[in-house]
Design a protein around this motif. Sequence first.
Motif, mmCIF file in Angstrom:
data_model
loop_
_atom_site.group_PDB
_atom_site.id
_atom_site.type_symbol
_atom_site.label_atom_id
_atom_site.label_comp_id
_atom_site.label_asym_id
_atom_site.label_seq_id
_atom_site.Cartn_x
_atom_site.Cartn_y
_atom_site.Cartn_z
ATOM 1 N N LYS A 70 0.835 -1.204 0.000
ATOM 2 C CA LYS A 70 0.000 0.000 0.000
ATOM 3 C C LYS A 70 0.868 1.252 0.000
ATOM 4 O O LYS A 70 0.590 2.220 -0.727
ATOM 5 C CB LYS A 70 -0.922 -0.008 1.225
ATOM 6 C CG LYS A 70 -1.863 1.185 1.271
ATOM 7 C CD LYS A 70 -2.789 1.111 2.481
ATOM 8 C CE LYS A 70 -3.734 2.316 2.516
ATOM 9 N NZ LYS A 70 -4.599 2.301 3.723
ATOM 10 N N LYS A 101 -6.219 -11.421 -2.405
ATOM 11 C CA LYS A 101 -7.429 -10.705 -1.999
ATOM 12 C C LYS A 101 -7.072 -9.341 -1.405
ATOM 13 O O LYS A 101 -7.717 -8.329 -1.704
ATOM 14 C CB LYS A 101 -8.207 -11.542 -0.980
ATOM 15 C CG LYS A 101 -9.592 -11.010 -0.649
ATOM 16 C CD LYS A 101 -10.264 -11.874 0.424
ATOM 17 C CE LYS A 101 -10.442 -13.307 -0.035
ATOM 18 N NZ LYS A 101 -11.150 -14.139 0.979
ATOM 19 N N GLY A 102 -6.037 -9.308 -0.586
ATOM 20 C CA GLY A 102 -5.616 -8.050 0.036
ATOM 21 C C GLY A 102 -5.100 -7.055 -0.985
ATOM 22 O O GLY A 102 -5.410 -5.856 -0.914
ATOM 23 N N SER A 104 -5.927 -6.877 -4.088
ATOM 24 C CA SER A 104 -7.047 -6.424 -4.927
ATOM 25 C C SER A 104 -7.800 -5.250 -4.300
ATOM 26 O O SER A 104 -8.507 -4.522 -4.997
ATOM 27 C CB SER A 104 -8.013 -7.581 -5.195
ATOM 28 O OG SER A 104 -8.736 -7.922 -4.025
ATOM 29 N N LYS A 105 -7.634 -5.051 -3.002
ATOM 30 C CA LYS A 105 -8.328 -3.966 -2.301
ATOM 31 C C LYS A 105 -7.472 -2.701 -2.194
ATOM 32 O O LYS A 105 -7.932 -1.685 -1.677
ATOM 33 C CB LYS A 105 -8.735 -4.438 -0.905
ATOM 34 C CG LYS A 105 -9.760 -5.572 -0.923
ATOM 35 C CD LYS A 105 -10.058 -6.060 0.486
ATOM 36 C CE LYS A 105 -11.057 -7.218 0.466
ATOM 37 N NZ LYS A 105 -11.316 -7.753 1.829
ATOM 38 N N ILE A 106 -6.217 -2.772 -2.664
ATOM 39 C CA ILE A 106 -5.325 -1.610 -2.579
ATOM 40 C C ILE A 106 -5.427 -0.801 -3.862
ATOM 41 O O ILE A 106 -5.249 -1.324 -4.963
ATOM 42 C CB ILE A 106 -3.861 -2.049 -2.358
ATOM 43 C CG1 ILE A 106 -3.728 -2.866 -1.063
ATOM 44 C CG2 ILE A 106 -2.948 -0.820 -2.284
ATOM 45 C CD1 ILE A 106 -2.344 -3.435 -0.846
ATOM 46 N N LYS A 107 -5.704 0.472 -3.724
ATOM 47 C CA LYS A 107 -5.812 1.359 -4.876
ATOM 48 C C LYS A 107 -4.507 1.376 -5.669
ATOM 49 O O LYS A 107 -3.424 1.364 -5.106
ATOM 50 C CB LYS A 107 -6.150 2.776 -4.389
ATOM 51 C CG LYS A 107 -6.342 3.785 -5.504
ATOM 52 C CD LYS A 107 -6.619 5.171 -4.929
ATOM 53 C CE LYS A 107 -6.731 6.204 -6.036
ATOM 54 N NZ LYS A 107 -6.942 7.573 -5.507
ATOM 55 N N GLY A 133 -9.151 -12.363 -7.063
ATOM 56 C CA GLY A 133 -8.793 -11.242 -7.933
ATOM 57 C C GLY A 133 -7.570 -11.453 -8.807
ATOM 58 O O GLY A 133 -7.078 -10.493 -9.407
#
Length: 327
Positions: A70, A101-102, A104-107, A133
Amino acid sequence: MANLFRITSEHPLVGCIAYGIIDRGTNLIQIRPSSSCPLNCIFCSTDSGPFGKRKTNYEVELNHLLAGLKEIAEYKNESLEAYIDSTGEPLTYPYIVDLVKGISKIKNYSTISLQTNGVLLTREKVDELKKAGLDRIDLSINSLIPDKAKLICGASSYDVEKIKDIAEYIAKSGIELVITPVWVPDLNDEDIEPIIQFAKKTIHNKIYPILGIQNFLKHKRGRKPKGVKEKPWKEFYTQLKVLEDKHNVKLILSPEDFGMRKVKSLPITIRKGEKVKVKIFAPGWMPGEMLATANARAITVINCNAKIGSYKEVRIIENANNLYLAR
């Protein structure tokens, strides 16, 4: 058998080639969550596997890795590819699905890809990775002949028929598939065309090439098959062009085929030639090495057998791509 060292939030993620995060100044971020491998490939550039000379393998704490990714995404502020690879086999990482999965949630991570030899893949795992993802799998297959494949992988348990079945399943799953054989002169010359034919029959990608044939290169600490010589790059590309024309498939690739481009790099925090006081925090992955930290970077210190927790003054001898080597 190498010992396992767990990388936690106390340890830097950038600086060591064996684990963590590698930024080579492009939009592709290499992620190395684990360095272990169940195979003993006879050409392995990092001497991985149960019979290798390594003394240490590494496994990175999931939340620590995601936090680091991130931070890099925010620093680069570009559309990035998260490329999960390893100096071993990424699927030895027990939290691989959670990692995908983690990410895939980071911009800013628009693509998530994974390199694998496939031996730990199952249909269920493919389904889980797709749901998490994952966009692409780079799958290494070096021969379709069972005995030859076992020889190359250095494992009698290697089942190329199972790998072919997994490849076919991936190709139908919605995850894009690239088959990535290593062409080793005088070892698998006759295997390359059957692999090309299998890929053409099996894969129907929308974005990426279906094949990424790699030229065998000797590495200082890697395994070198007896009697095998490197193929000159000019000869390698000439042979690829002949096969490209014969099979009507793209084989000569460029970074652009995978959407790679140059973007700003993470800052180099220690200059080459600089003397710096470091704290030893882990055994190195090869005999006679230790891992140390300074200036928020991991540093591999050669010719060192210091105690963990001790401080040493070292001189940086390499720092390219934020990978630090010292003595």
